[in-house]
Design a protein around this motif. Structure first.
Motif, PDB file in Angstrom:
ATOM      1  N   ARG A   9       0.832  -1.207   0.000  1.00  0.00           N
ATOM      2  CA  ARG A   9       0.000   0.000   0.000  1.00  0.00           C
ATOM      3  C   ARG A   9       0.864   1.254   0.000  1.00  0.00           C
ATOM      4  N   ARG A  10       1.970   1.245   0.748  1.00  0.00           N
ATOM      5  CA  ARG A  10       2.865   2.391   0.778  1.00  0.00           C
ATOM      6  C   ARG A  10       3.437   2.643  -0.616  1.00  0.00           C
ATOM      7  N   ARG A  11       3.828   1.579  -1.284  1.00  0.00           N
ATOM      8  CA  ARG A  11       4.356   1.715  -2.642  1.00  0.00           C
ATOM      9  C   ARG A  11       3.285   2.246  -3.596  1.00  0.00           C
ATOM     10  N   GLU A  12       2.054   1.802  -3.415  1.00  0.00           N
ATOM     11  CA  GLU A  12       0.977   2.290  -4.275  1.00  0.00           C
ATOM     12  C   GLU A  12       0.740   3.779  -4.076  1.00  0.00           C
ATOM     13  N   ARG A  13       0.799   4.256  -2.844  1.00  0.00           N
ATOM     14  CA  ARG A  13       0.616   5.685  -2.590  1.00  0.00           C
ATOM     15  C   ARG A  13       1.726   6.492  -3.256  1.00  0.00           C
ATOM     16  N   GLN A  14       2.962   5.994  -3.182  1.00  0.00           N
ATOM     17  CA  GLN A  14       4.075   6.695  -3.801  1.00  0.00           C
ATOM     18  C   GLN A  14       3.959   6.674  -5.326  1.00  0.00           C
ATOM     19  N   ARG A  15       3.410   5.618  -5.873  1.00  0.00           N
ATOM     20  CA  ARG A  15       3.325   5.455  -7.324  1.00  0.00           C
ATOM     21  C   ARG A  15       2.395   6.491  -7.956  1.00  0.00           C
ATOM     22  N   LYS A  16       1.468   7.049  -7.225  1.00  0.00           N
ATOM     23  CA  LYS A  16       0.494   7.982  -7.786  1.00  0.00           C
ATOM     24  C   LYS A  16       1.157   9.187  -8.431  1.00  0.00           C
ATOM     25  N   ARG A  17       2.352   9.523  -8.029  1.00  0.00           N
ATOM     26  CA  ARG A  17       3.039  10.689  -8.576  1.00  0.00           C
ATOM     27  C   ARG A  17       3.694  10.392  -9.920  1.00  0.00           C
ATOM     28  N   PHE A  18       3.772   9.130 -10.310  1.00  0.00           N
ATOM     29  CA  PHE A  18       4.477   8.728 -11.519  1.00  0.00           C
ATOM     30  C   PHE A  18       3.501   8.207 -12.563  1.00  0.00           C
ATOM     31  N   LYS A  19       3.874   8.413 -13.816  1.00  0.00           N
ATOM     32  CA  LYS A  19       3.049   7.891 -14.901  1.00  0.00           C
ATOM     33  C   LYS A  19       3.640   6.609 -15.491  1.00  0.00           C
ATOM     34  N   ASP A  20       4.940   6.476 -15.449  1.00  0.00           N
ATOM     35  CA  ASP A  20       5.617   5.327 -16.043  1.00  0.00           C
ATOM     36  C   ASP A  20       5.943   4.290 -14.964  1.00  0.00           C
ATOM     37  N   PRO A  21       5.401   3.071 -15.077  1.00  0.00           N
ATOM     38  CA  PRO A  21       5.687   2.042 -14.061  1.00  0.00           C
ATOM     39  C   PRO A  21       7.180   1.711 -13.943  1.00  0.00           C
ATOM     40  N   GLY A  22       7.918   1.784 -15.035  1.00  0.00           N
ATOM     41  CA  GLY A  22       9.353   1.521 -14.981  1.00  0.00           C
ATOM     42  C   GLY A  22      10.085   2.561 -14.153  1.00  0.00           C
ATOM     43  N   GLN A  23       9.670   3.811 -14.295  1.00  0.00           N
ATOM     44  CA  GLN A  23      10.282   4.884 -13.514  1.00  0.00           C
ATOM     45  C   GLN A  23       9.972   4.700 -12.028  1.00  0.00           C
ATOM     46  N   VAL A  24       8.756   4.270 -11.731  1.00  0.00           N
ATOM     47  CA  VAL A  24       8.379   4.010 -10.337  1.00  0.00           C
ATOM     48  C   VAL A  24       9.283   2.937  -9.746  1.00  0.00           C
ATOM     49  N   GLN A  25       9.488   1.857 -10.495  1.00  0.00           N
ATOM     50  CA  GLN A  25      10.301   0.759  -9.989  1.00  0.00           C
ATOM     51  C   GLN A  25      11.732   1.201  -9.742  1.00  0.00           C
ATOM     52  N   ARG A  26      12.302   1.988 -10.658  1.00  0.00           N
ATOM     53  CA  ARG A  26      13.678   2.478 -10.477  1.00  0.00           C
ATOM     54  C   ARG A  26      13.766   3.384  -9.250  1.00  0.00           C
ATOM     55  N   LEU A  28      11.698   3.480  -6.556  1.00  0.00           N
ATOM     56  CA  LEU A  28      11.475   2.763  -5.301  1.00  0.00           C
ATOM     57  C   LEU A  28      12.618   1.812  -4.976  1.00  0.00           C
ATOM     58  N   ALA A  29      13.264   1.260  -5.991  1.00  0.00           N
ATOM     59  CA  ALA A  29      14.407   0.379  -5.744  1.00  0.00           C
ATOM     60  C   ALA A  29      15.529   1.143  -5.056  1.00  0.00           C
ATOM     61  N   THR A  30      15.652   2.424  -5.350  1.00  0.00           N
ATOM     62  CA  THR A  30      16.664   3.263  -4.710  1.00  0.00           C
ATOM     63  C   THR A  30      16.144   3.859  -3.408  1.00  0.00           C
ATOM     64  N   HIS A  31      14.903   4.286  -3.410  1.00  0.00           N
ATOM     65  CA  HIS A  31      14.336   5.008  -2.274  1.00  0.00           C
ATOM     66  C   HIS A  31      14.157   4.137  -1.031  1.00  0.00           C
ATOM     67  N   ASP A  32      13.643   2.930  -1.184  1.00  0.00           N
ATOM     68  CA  ASP A  32      13.317   2.102  -0.021  1.00  0.00           C
ATOM     69  C   ASP A  32      14.518   1.782   0.864  1.00  0.00           C
ATOM     70  N   PRO A  33      15.664   1.357   0.308  1.00  0.00           N
ATOM     71  CA  PRO A  33      16.801   1.096   1.203  1.00  0.00           C
ATOM     72  C   PRO A  33      17.275   2.352   1.943  1.00  0.00           C
ATOM     73  N   ILE A  34      17.218   3.503   1.278  1.00  0.00           N
ATOM     74  CA  ILE A  34      17.633   4.748   1.918  1.00  0.00           C
ATOM     75  C   ILE A  34      16.624   5.138   2.985  1.00  0.00           C
TER      76      ILE A  34
END
Length: 71
Positions: A9-26, A28-34
Motif C-alpha cells: 500500500r505504501r508503494r501504491e501511494r508513492q506510485r500515484k506521482r508517476f506515470k511510467d511504471p518503470g520509472q516508479v520501480q527504479r 522505489l528500488a533506490t528510495h526504499d533502502p535509503i
C-alpha cells in the motif's frame, strides 16, 4: 493479515506521482533502502542507542551522496 499488505500500500501511494511504471520501480528500488536507513523505531531502543544509530545513518548518507554533514 491486515498488516501484511502495508508495504504494498505504501508503494501504491508513492506510485500515484508517476506515470511510467518503470520509472516508479527504479525510484522505489533506490528510495526504499535509503528510507529504511532513516526509519528508526525510537520506541524500541534507549535514547543513547537511537542517537548513535541516527548519527551513523547520517554518516552513511554523507558517504553515499558526498554531501557534507551539517554542524
Amino acid at each position: 493479515a491486515e498488516n501484511s499488505h502495508q508495504p504494498t500500500r505504501r508503494r501504491e501511494r508513492q506510485r500515484k506521482r508517476f506515470k511510467d511504471p518503470g520509472q516508479v520501480q527504479r525510484f522505489l528500488a533506490t528510495h526504499d533502502p535509503i528510507a529504511n536507513l532513516f526509519h528508526l523505531r525510537r520506541d524500541h531502543r534507549p535514547v543513547a542507542d537511537y542517537r548513535k544509530a541516527r548519527t551513523q545513518a547520517f554518516q552513511v548518507w554523507a558517504e553515499v551522496t558526498g554531501a557534507p554533514l551539517a554542524a
